[in-house]
Write a protein that holds these residues in place. Structure first.
Motif, PDB file in Angstrom:
ATOM      1  N   ALA A   5      -0.721  -7.452  16.302  1.00  0.00           N
ATOM      2  CA  ALA A   5       0.101  -6.281  15.976  1.00  0.00           C
ATOM      3  C   ALA A   5       0.771  -6.462  14.614  1.00  0.00           C
ATOM      4  CB  ALA A   5       1.145  -6.059  17.058  1.00  0.00           C
ATOM      5  N   GLU A   6       1.202  -7.709  14.343  1.00  0.00           N
ATOM      6  CA  GLU A   6       1.848  -7.972  13.059  1.00  0.00           C
ATOM      7  C   GLU A   6       0.872  -7.769  11.909  1.00  0.00           C
ATOM      8  OE1 GLU A   6       4.298 -11.585  10.837  1.00  0.00           O
ATOM      9  OE2 GLU A   6       3.720 -11.738  12.952  1.00  0.00           O
ATOM     10  N   ARG A   7      -0.374  -8.256  12.093  1.00  0.00           N
ATOM     11  CA  ARG A   7      -1.401  -8.074  11.052  1.00  0.00           C
ATOM     12  C   ARG A   7      -1.701  -6.602  10.851  1.00  0.00           C
ATOM     13  NH1 ARG A   7      -3.877 -12.612  13.545  1.00  0.00           N
ATOM     14  NH2 ARG A   7      -5.333 -11.250  14.634  1.00  0.00           N
ATOM     15  N   THR A   8      -1.757  -5.846  11.945  1.00  0.00           N
ATOM     16  CA  THR A   8      -2.028  -4.412  11.848  1.00  0.00           C
ATOM     17  C   THR A   8      -0.908  -3.704  11.095  1.00  0.00           C
ATOM     18  OG1 THR A   8      -3.267  -4.425  13.926  1.00  0.00           O
ATOM     19  CG2 THR A   8      -2.426  -2.305  13.172  1.00  0.00           C
ATOM     20  N   GLU A   9       0.339  -4.102  11.392  1.00  0.00           N
ATOM     21  CA  GLU A   9       1.478  -3.488  10.720  1.00  0.00           C
ATOM     22  C   GLU A   9       1.455  -3.795   9.223  1.00  0.00           C
ATOM     23  OE1 GLU A   9       6.098  -4.471  10.862  1.00  0.00           O
ATOM     24  OE2 GLU A   9       5.416  -3.382  12.652  1.00  0.00           O
ATOM     25  N   ARG A  10       1.129  -5.046   8.885  1.00  0.00           N
ATOM     26  CA  ARG A  10       1.065  -5.414   7.468  1.00  0.00           C
ATOM     27  C   ARG A  10      -0.040  -4.638   6.757  1.00  0.00           C
ATOM     28  NH1 ARG A  10       1.855 -10.939   9.120  1.00  0.00           N
ATOM     29  NH2 ARG A  10      -0.372 -11.307   8.781  1.00  0.00           N
ATOM     30  N   ALA A  11      -1.192  -4.490   7.436  1.00  0.00           N
ATOM     31  CA  ALA A  11      -2.308  -3.752   6.842  1.00  0.00           C
ATOM     32  C   ALA A  11      -1.935  -2.291   6.640  1.00  0.00           C
ATOM     33  CB  ALA A  11      -3.547  -3.869   7.730  1.00  0.00           C
ATOM     34  N   ASP A  12      -1.248  -1.701   7.632  1.00  0.00           N
ATOM     35  CA  ASP A  12      -0.811  -0.306   7.500  1.00  0.00           C
ATOM     36  C   ASP A  12       0.178  -0.158   6.345  1.00  0.00           C
ATOM     37  OD1 ASP A  12      -2.383   0.428   9.619  1.00  0.00           O
ATOM     38  OD2 ASP A  12      -0.741   0.422  11.100  1.00  0.00           O
ATOM     39  N   ALA A  13       1.084  -1.110   6.246  1.00  0.00           N
ATOM     40  CA  ALA A  13       2.081  -1.057   5.171  1.00  0.00           C
ATOM     41  C   ALA A  13       1.411  -1.154   3.808  1.00  0.00           C
ATOM     42  CB  ALA A  13       3.101  -2.184   5.349  1.00  0.00           C
ATOM     43  N   GLN A  14       0.398  -2.007   3.696  1.00  0.00           N
ATOM     44  CA  GLN A  14      -0.318  -2.153   2.427  1.00  0.00           C
ATOM     45  C   GLN A  14      -1.072  -0.878   2.085  1.00  0.00           C
ATOM     46  OE1 GLN A  14      -0.048  -4.493   0.239  1.00  0.00           O
ATOM     47  NE2 GLN A  14      -1.574  -3.642  -1.173  1.00  0.00           N
ATOM     48  N   ARG A  15      -1.708  -0.270   3.087  1.00  0.00           N
ATOM     49  CA  ARG A  15      -2.423   0.992   2.851  1.00  0.00           C
ATOM     50  C   ARG A  15      -1.450   2.077   2.412  1.00  0.00           C
ATOM     51  NH1 ARG A  15      -5.610  -0.617   7.314  1.00  0.00           N
ATOM     52  NH2 ARG A  15      -4.237   0.509   8.748  1.00  0.00           N
ATOM     53  N   ASN A  16      -0.293   2.140   3.055  1.00  0.00           N
ATOM     54  CA  ASN A  16       0.711   3.137   2.669  1.00  0.00           C
ATOM     55  C   ASN A  16       1.173   2.916   1.236  1.00  0.00           C
ATOM     56  OD1 ASN A  16       0.687   4.466   5.107  1.00  0.00           O
ATOM     57  ND2 ASN A  16       2.472   3.392   5.945  1.00  0.00           N
ATOM     58  N   ARG A  17       1.406   1.657   0.889  1.00  0.00           N
ATOM     59  CA  ARG A  17       1.854   1.344  -0.476  1.00  0.00           C
ATOM     60  C   ARG A  17       0.812   1.788  -1.489  1.00  0.00           C
ATOM     61  NH1 ARG A  17       5.073  -1.959  -3.593  1.00  0.00           N
ATOM     62  NH2 ARG A  17       4.048  -2.837  -5.422  1.00  0.00           N
ATOM     63  N   GLU A  18      -0.455   1.469  -1.219  1.00  0.00           N
ATOM     64  CA  GLU A  18      -1.527   1.850  -2.138  1.00  0.00           C
ATOM     65  C   GLU A  18      -1.669   3.367  -2.226  1.00  0.00           C
ATOM     66  OE1 GLU A  18      -4.907  -0.226  -0.654  1.00  0.00           O
ATOM     67  OE2 GLU A  18      -4.220  -2.193  -1.385  1.00  0.00           O
ATOM     68  N   ALA A  19      -1.499   4.042  -1.092  1.00  0.00           N
ATOM     69  CA  ALA A  19      -1.605   5.502  -1.085  1.00  0.00           C
ATOM     70  C   ALA A  19      -0.471   6.125  -1.895  1.00  0.00           C
ATOM     71  CB  ALA A  19      -1.569   6.027   0.349  1.00  0.00           C
ATOM     72  N   VAL A  20       0.726   5.578  -1.760  1.00  0.00           N
ATOM     73  CA  VAL A  20       1.874   6.096  -2.502  1.00  0.00           C
ATOM     74  C   VAL A  20       1.677   5.876  -4.003  1.00  0.00           C
ATOM     75  CG1 VAL A  20       4.323   5.744  -2.993  1.00  0.00           C
ATOM     76  CG2 VAL A  20       3.536   5.887  -0.625  1.00  0.00           C
ATOM     77  N   ALA A  45       1.781  14.054  -0.989  1.00  0.00           N
ATOM     78  CA  ALA A  45       0.447  13.736  -1.490  1.00  0.00           C
ATOM     79  C   ALA A  45      -0.086  12.444  -0.885  1.00  0.00           C
ATOM     80  CB  ALA A  45       0.472  13.626  -3.017  1.00  0.00           C
ATOM     81  N   ALA A  46       0.820  11.517  -0.585  1.00  0.00           N
ATOM     82  CA  ALA A  46       0.402  10.232  -0.018  1.00  0.00           C
ATOM     83  C   ALA A  46       0.257  10.288   1.500  1.00  0.00           C
ATOM     84  CB  ALA A  46       1.409   9.153  -0.387  1.00  0.00           C
ATOM     85  N   GLY A  47       0.758  11.356   2.110  1.00  0.00           N
ATOM     86  CA  GLY A  47       0.679  11.481   3.560  1.00  0.00           C
ATOM     87  C   GLY A  47       1.643  10.573   4.300  1.00  0.00           C
ATOM     88  N   VAL A  48       2.812  10.312   3.692  1.00  0.00           N
ATOM     89  CA  VAL A  48       3.821   9.470   4.336  1.00  0.00           C
ATOM     90  C   VAL A  48       5.153  10.214   4.333  1.00  0.00           C
ATOM     91  CG1 VAL A  48       2.667   7.357   3.590  1.00  0.00           C
ATOM     92  CG2 VAL A  48       4.516   8.314   2.194  1.00  0.00           C
ATOM     93  N   GLY A  49       6.091   9.715   5.093  1.00  0.00           N
ATOM     94  CA  GLY A  49       7.414  10.303   5.112  1.00  0.00           C
ATOM     95  C   GLY A  49       8.200   9.906   3.877  1.00  0.00           C
ATOM     96  N   LYS A  50       9.123  10.766   3.494  1.00  0.00           N
ATOM     97  CA  LYS A  50       9.932  10.471   2.301  1.00  0.00           C
ATOM     98  C   LYS A  50      10.725   9.181   2.475  1.00  0.00           C
ATOM     99  CE  LYS A  50      13.316  12.673  -0.774  1.00  0.00           C
ATOM    100  NZ  LYS A  50      14.140  13.888  -1.008  1.00  0.00           N
ATOM    101  N   GLY A  51      11.143   8.912   3.709  1.00  0.00           N
ATOM    102  CA  GLY A  51      11.890   7.688   3.973  1.00  0.00           C
ATOM    103  C   GLY A  51      11.089   6.440   3.654  1.00  0.00           C
ATOM    104  N   THR A  52       9.777   6.523   3.835  1.00  0.00           N
ATOM    105  CA  THR A  52       8.915   5.376   3.521  1.00  0.00           C
ATOM    106  C   THR A  52       9.018   5.008   2.054  1.00  0.00           C
ATOM    107  OG1 THR A  52       7.354   5.946   5.289  1.00  0.00           O
ATOM    108  CG2 THR A  52       6.527   4.550   3.508  1.00  0.00           C
ATOM    109  N   LEU A  53       9.074   6.016   1.199  1.00  0.00           N
ATOM    110  CA  LEU A  53       9.177   5.767  -0.245  1.00  0.00           C
ATOM    111  C   LEU A  53      10.454   5.002  -0.568  1.00  0.00           C
ATOM    112  CD1 LEU A  53       6.906   7.908  -0.252  1.00  0.00           C
ATOM    113  CD2 LEU A  53       7.947   8.871  -2.306  1.00  0.00           C
ATOM    114  N   PHE A  54      11.563   5.441   0.019  1.00  0.00           N
ATOM    115  CA  PHE A  54      12.841   4.795  -0.288  1.00  0.00           C
ATOM    116  C   PHE A  54      12.918   3.391   0.311  1.00  0.00           C
ATOM    117  CE2 PHE A  54      13.881   9.276  -0.952  1.00  0.00           C
ATOM    118  CZ  PHE A  54      14.509   9.199  -2.191  1.00  0.00           C
ATOM    119  N   ARG A  55      12.310   3.197   1.485  1.00  0.00           N
ATOM    120  CA  ARG A  55      12.316   1.850   2.074  1.00  0.00           C
ATOM    121  C   ARG A  55      11.465   0.889   1.254  1.00  0.00           C
ATOM    122  NH1 ARG A  55      11.850   4.810   6.847  1.00  0.00           N
ATOM    123  NH2 ARG A  55       9.605   4.400   6.949  1.00  0.00           N
ATOM    124  N   ARG A  56      10.339   1.376   0.749  1.00  0.00           N
ATOM    125  CA  ARG A  56       9.418   0.503   0.021  1.00  0.00           C
ATOM    126  C   ARG A  56       9.844   0.259  -1.421  1.00  0.00           C
ATOM    127  NH1 ARG A  56       6.027  -2.417   3.192  1.00  0.00           N
ATOM    128  NH2 ARG A  56       5.430  -1.144   4.989  1.00  0.00           N
TER     129      ARG A  56
END
Length: 200
Positions: A5-20, A45-56
């Motif tokens: 689950a941790e690896r999946t979360e990290r992979a999702d976070a990386q994909r979100n970062r790249e998409a942003v 445009a990145a398909g993420v919540g605005k909060g994700t941008l501020f957290r990242r």
């Protein structure tokens, strides 16, 4: 949380970062003004919540800085090739480095103008500026007749401010080719005549 689950979360976070980063890059490149690109636009445009941008990224300035860093990575390789070029005289290396920087500013002028506009402290404190200045200063140090390579590097880079590049091209209707030619002439004026042999 198990390791899978941790690896999946990290992979999702990386994909979100790249998409942003990709979404922000595309929006700034397509915009007519850096002011017109909002955090809401980038999140949508990145398909993420605005909060994700501020957290990242913390804020708009942090996001812009991250986009610039991602764009600079391949440029560093090209600059390294300029520095290592054999048979290139020191004066020519200085011109090549500045031309590479100008080309980057032309191609990314909305993004770079957004960085200056976002209040990323003084532009002289930006990490990428420090890198450019040190690279150019080292090249100038090998050019005969340059009294103060440190100041000269600052003065030459001042001619490449993103807001000036954007003004000359977008408002002054100066072509990139003419701007590059004018920069070369300016560098020649600053460095003076080339009658002295280059240092080895």
């Amino acid at each position: 949380m198990d390791r899978r689950a941790e690896r999946t979360e990290r992979a999702d976070a990386q994909r979100n970062r790249e998409a942003v980063l990709a979404a922000a890059d595309a929006l700034f490149a397509a915009s007519s003004s850096p002011h017109s690109v909002s955090m809401d636009d980038i999140a949508a445009a990145a398909g993420v919540g605005k909060g994700t941008l501020f957290r990242r990224f913390g804020d708009r300035a942090g996001l812009i800085a991250a986009v610039i860093a991602s764009r600079l990575e391949p440029l560093r390789q090209r600059v390294q090739e300029v520095q290592e070029a054999t048979g290139s005289a020191p004066r020519q290396r200085v011109l090549d480095l500045l031309d590479t920087s100008l080309t980057f500013k032309i191609e990314n002028r909305n993004l770079m103008a957004a960085a200056e506009d976002a209040g990323l402290s003084s532009p002289y404190r930006a990490q990428h500026y420090g890198w450019w200045h040190e690279t150019l200063r080292a090249a100038l140090d090998r050019v005969p007749g340059v009294h103060d390579p440190d100041f000269t590097a600052h003065a030459l880079l001042a001619a490449l401010r993103a807001d000036l590049v954007a003004h000359l091209i977008d408002e002054g209707k100066m072509s990139p080719e003419d701007l590059r030619s004018s920069l070369a002439a300016h560098v020649d004026n600053v460095l003076g005549g080339s009658s002295h042999p280059d240092r080895t």
